[in-house]
Design a protein around this motif. Structure first.
Motif, short mmCIF file in Angstrom:
data_model
loop_
_atom_site.label_atom_id
_atom_site.label_comp_id
_atom_site.label_asym_id
_atom_site.label_seq_id
_atom_site.Cartn_x
_atom_site.Cartn_y
_atom_site.Cartn_z
N TYR A 33 22.06 39.71 51.21
CA TYR A 33 22.60 38.62 50.40
C TYR A 33 21.86 38.45 49.09
CZ TYR A 33 18.92 35.21 51.73
OH TYR A 33 17.74 34.54 51.88
N ARG A 34 20.66 39.05 48.98
CA ARG A 34 19.92 38.93 47.73
C ARG A 34 20.61 39.68 46.58
NH1 ARG A 34 17.65 34.55 47.75
NH2 ARG A 34 16.45 35.13 45.93
N ALA A 35 21.53 40.57 46.91
CA ALA A 35 22.27 41.27 45.86
C ALA A 35 23.10 40.29 45.02
CB ALA A 35 23.19 42.32 46.48
N PHE A 36 23.29 39.08 45.52
CA PHE A 36 24.14 38.10 44.82
C PHE A 36 23.33 37.04 44.09
CE2 PHE A 36 26.73 40.12 47.95
CZ PHE A 36 27.94 40.28 47.31
N ALA A 37 22.01 37.17 44.14
CA ALA A 37 21.16 36.17 43.47
C ALA A 37 20.87 36.64 42.05
CB ALA A 37 19.87 36.01 44.25
N ASP A 38 21.38 35.92 41.08
CA ASP A 38 21.09 36.25 39.69
C ASP A 38 21.02 34.97 38.88
OD1 ASP A 38 20.96 37.14 37.07
OD2 ASP A 38 22.16 38.92 37.50
N PRO A 39 19.83 34.62 38.41
CA PRO A 39 19.68 33.35 37.68
C PRO A 39 20.44 33.33 36.36
CG PRO A 39 17.64 34.62 37.62
CD PRO A 39 18.56 35.33 38.55
N LYS A 40 20.90 34.50 35.90
CA LYS A 40 21.64 34.53 34.63
C LYS A 40 23.15 34.47 34.87
CE LYS A 40 17.87 36.44 32.15
NZ LYS A 40 17.23 37.48 31.44
N GLY A 41 23.54 34.24 36.11
CA GLY A 41 24.96 34.21 36.44
C GLY A 41 25.38 35.56 37.00
N LEU A 42 26.15 35.55 38.06
CA LEU A 42 26.54 36.80 38.71
C LEU A 42 27.73 37.39 37.94
CD1 LEU A 42 25.70 38.36 41.33
CD2 LEU A 42 27.75 37.37 42.36
N SER A 43 27.46 38.43 37.18
CA SER A 43 28.51 39.05 36.37
C SER A 43 29.50 39.80 37.25
CB SER A 43 27.89 40.05 35.39
OG SER A 43 27.43 39.38 34.26
N VAL A 44 30.76 39.58 36.97
CA VAL A 44 31.83 40.29 37.70
C VAL A 44 32.94 40.65 36.71
CG1 VAL A 44 31.43 39.19 39.94
CG2 VAL A 44 32.95 38.08 38.30
N ASP A 45 33.80 41.55 37.11
CA ASP A 45 35.04 41.81 36.39
C ASP A 45 36.16 41.14 37.19
OD1 ASP A 45 33.66 43.41 34.63
OD2 ASP A 45 35.12 45.05 34.73
N ARG A 46 37.01 40.40 36.52
CA ARG A 46 38.15 39.84 37.25
C ARG A 46 39.23 40.91 37.37
NH1 ARG A 46 40.85 35.13 33.67
NH2 ARG A 46 42.16 35.05 35.53
N GLY A 47 39.95 40.85 38.46
CA GLY A 47 40.99 41.84 38.69
C GLY A 47 42.22 41.55 37.84
N TYR A 48 42.58 40.28 37.73
CA TYR A 48 43.78 39.81 37.05
C TYR A 48 44.99 40.54 37.63
CZ TYR A 48 46.46 37.59 33.37
OH TYR A 48 47.37 36.84 32.69
N ASP A 49 45.68 41.36 36.83
CA ASP A 49 46.88 42.01 37.35
C ASP A 49 46.64 43.47 37.71
OD1 ASP A 49 46.47 42.93 34.83
OD2 ASP A 49 48.50 42.57 34.12
N ARG A 50 45.37 43.85 37.87
CA ARG A 50 45.07 45.26 38.11
C ARG A 50 44.83 45.55 39.59
NH1 ARG A 50 39.93 46.19 34.55
NH2 ARG A 50 39.41 44.21 35.54
N SER A 51 45.11 46.77 39.98
CA SER A 51 44.86 47.19 41.37
C SER A 51 43.37 47.47 41.55
CB SER A 51 45.65 48.45 41.69
OG SER A 51 45.13 49.54 40.95
N ASP A 52 42.93 47.55 42.81
CA ASP A 52 41.54 47.91 43.09
C ASP A 52 41.17 49.22 42.39
OD1 ASP A 52 41.19 45.73 44.70
OD2 ASP A 52 41.31 46.82 46.60
N ALA A 53 42.06 50.20 42.50
CA ALA A 53 41.76 51.53 41.95
C ALA A 53 41.58 51.46 40.44
CB ALA A 53 42.87 52.51 42.32
N GLU A 54 42.44 50.69 39.78
CA GLU A 54 42.34 50.58 38.32
C GLU A 54 41.01 49.93 37.92
OE1 GLU A 54 46.72 49.88 36.47
OE2 GLU A 54 46.13 48.46 38.03
#
Lengths: 120, 190
Positions: A33-54
């Motif tokens: 669970y420490r992989a999700f600890a980031d004091p600067k905010g956990l950066s992610v890409d949103r999927g929006y209308d894209r498939s997993d593969a894209e």
């Protein structure tokens, strides 16, 4: 694309570089669970209308490591906040914060997200 | 079991149920373009095993000196967790700015050496993980499927986070020394 997230929208986190991604695997094959600890905010890409593969294809062009997927609703279930923060290089960039006022996810939130994450 | 396409088409639910219950359903097709139906659980297990092979046991060398994890940061996991943990600490010590891909600062040498000293005296070795918060986490799980994390940083206290199998959680602080941690770990496994 705006700052509204549907509950079913997927978020993708690159755990990188590969050498560090390896460090987060536990011997039973689960993710620490420490992989999700980031004091600067956990950066992610949103999927929006894209498939997993894209999304994975797009992220692998920029990042080396492994791609973990979590749903917006999972974040909301533990009171985390998802913020749409596009950058010039990445229009999908978003961050998961512990709350409106705290970027770092709590241990409870990290643990919950780690348990609900799928590695692609 | 091997099932022809026509048979599968006529009894889709039956074969899905069998796959769900653990059977492997093989569907032969022309030119050897066969497909296999397995349950999601079994698929996830296979993916997990595959990940373990790819990531879990070996850290490969980084390709550039500019990489946040430098080229000497490699080690091979061993069956001896204490030795493995010592090697992992060496890797943590090599982290540079941005090691987590998101501008995390390098881990403080004093924290790493403090953890090394604690680990030397731990009767039950944890699995250890770096954190972008500048700390190192010890993780344990017991036969009841409870989870315990002990977070060690620069301070004199370590934060203990326990999630019991029923979902109940507690957080407490203990002294960040080998004796206190040994005692807390023993209680966790009692």
């Amino acid at each position: 694309m705006n700052d509204h997230f549907e509950k079913n929208e997927k978020l993708y986190r690159a755990i990188c570089p590969p050498e560090v991604a390896a460090l987060y695997w536990k011997r039973d094959g689960s993710l620490s669970y420490r992989a999700f600890a980031d004091p600067k905010g956990l950066s992610v890409d949103r999927g929006y209308d894209r498939s997993d593969a894209e999304v994975v294809d797009s992220m692998k062009k920029r990042l080396k490591g492994m791609i973990a997927r979590v749903y917006v609703r999972t974040c909301l279930e533990v009171g985390a906040t998802v913020k749409y923060l596009p950058s010039a290089k990445n229009p999908y960039h978003s961050e998961i914060h512990g709350s409106e006022n705290e970027k770092l996810l709590s241990k409870h939130q990290c643990f919950y997200l780690a348990g609900k994450t799928t590695v692609l | 079991m091997i099932v022809k396409q026509a048979e599968l088409r006529s009894n889709l639910k039956k074969y899905f149920d069998l796959a769900y219950d653990g059977d492997t359903v093989i569907v032969p097709r022309r030119e050897n373009k066969n497909v296999i139906i397995i349950s999601e659980r079994e698929y996830n297990d296979l993916k997990r095993e595959s990940r373990m092979m790819a990531y879990g046991s070996r850290l490969t060398s980084a390709s550039s000196t500019e990489d946040p994890v430098p080229s000497n940061a490699s080690y091979t996991a061993t069956t001896d967790l204490r030795t493995d943990n010592m090697h992992r600490l060496d890797v943590f010590a090599s982290f540079k700015q941005g090691w987590n891909g998101n501008s995390a600062a390098p881990l403080d040498r004093k924290v790493i050496e403090k953890v090394r000293e604690i680990l030397i005296h731990q009767e039950i070795q944890p699995e250890i993980f770096p954190s972008a918060t500048g700390t190192i986490e010890f993780e344990y799980s017991n036969s009841r499927r409870d989870f315990m994390g002990i977070e060690i940083g620069a301070g004199t206290k370590a934060e203990v986070f326990i999630v019991f199998y029923n979902g109940h959680e507690i957080t407490e602080n203990i002294d960040a020394d080998s004796t206190s941690i040994n005692e807390r770990v023993k209680r966790f496994y009692e």
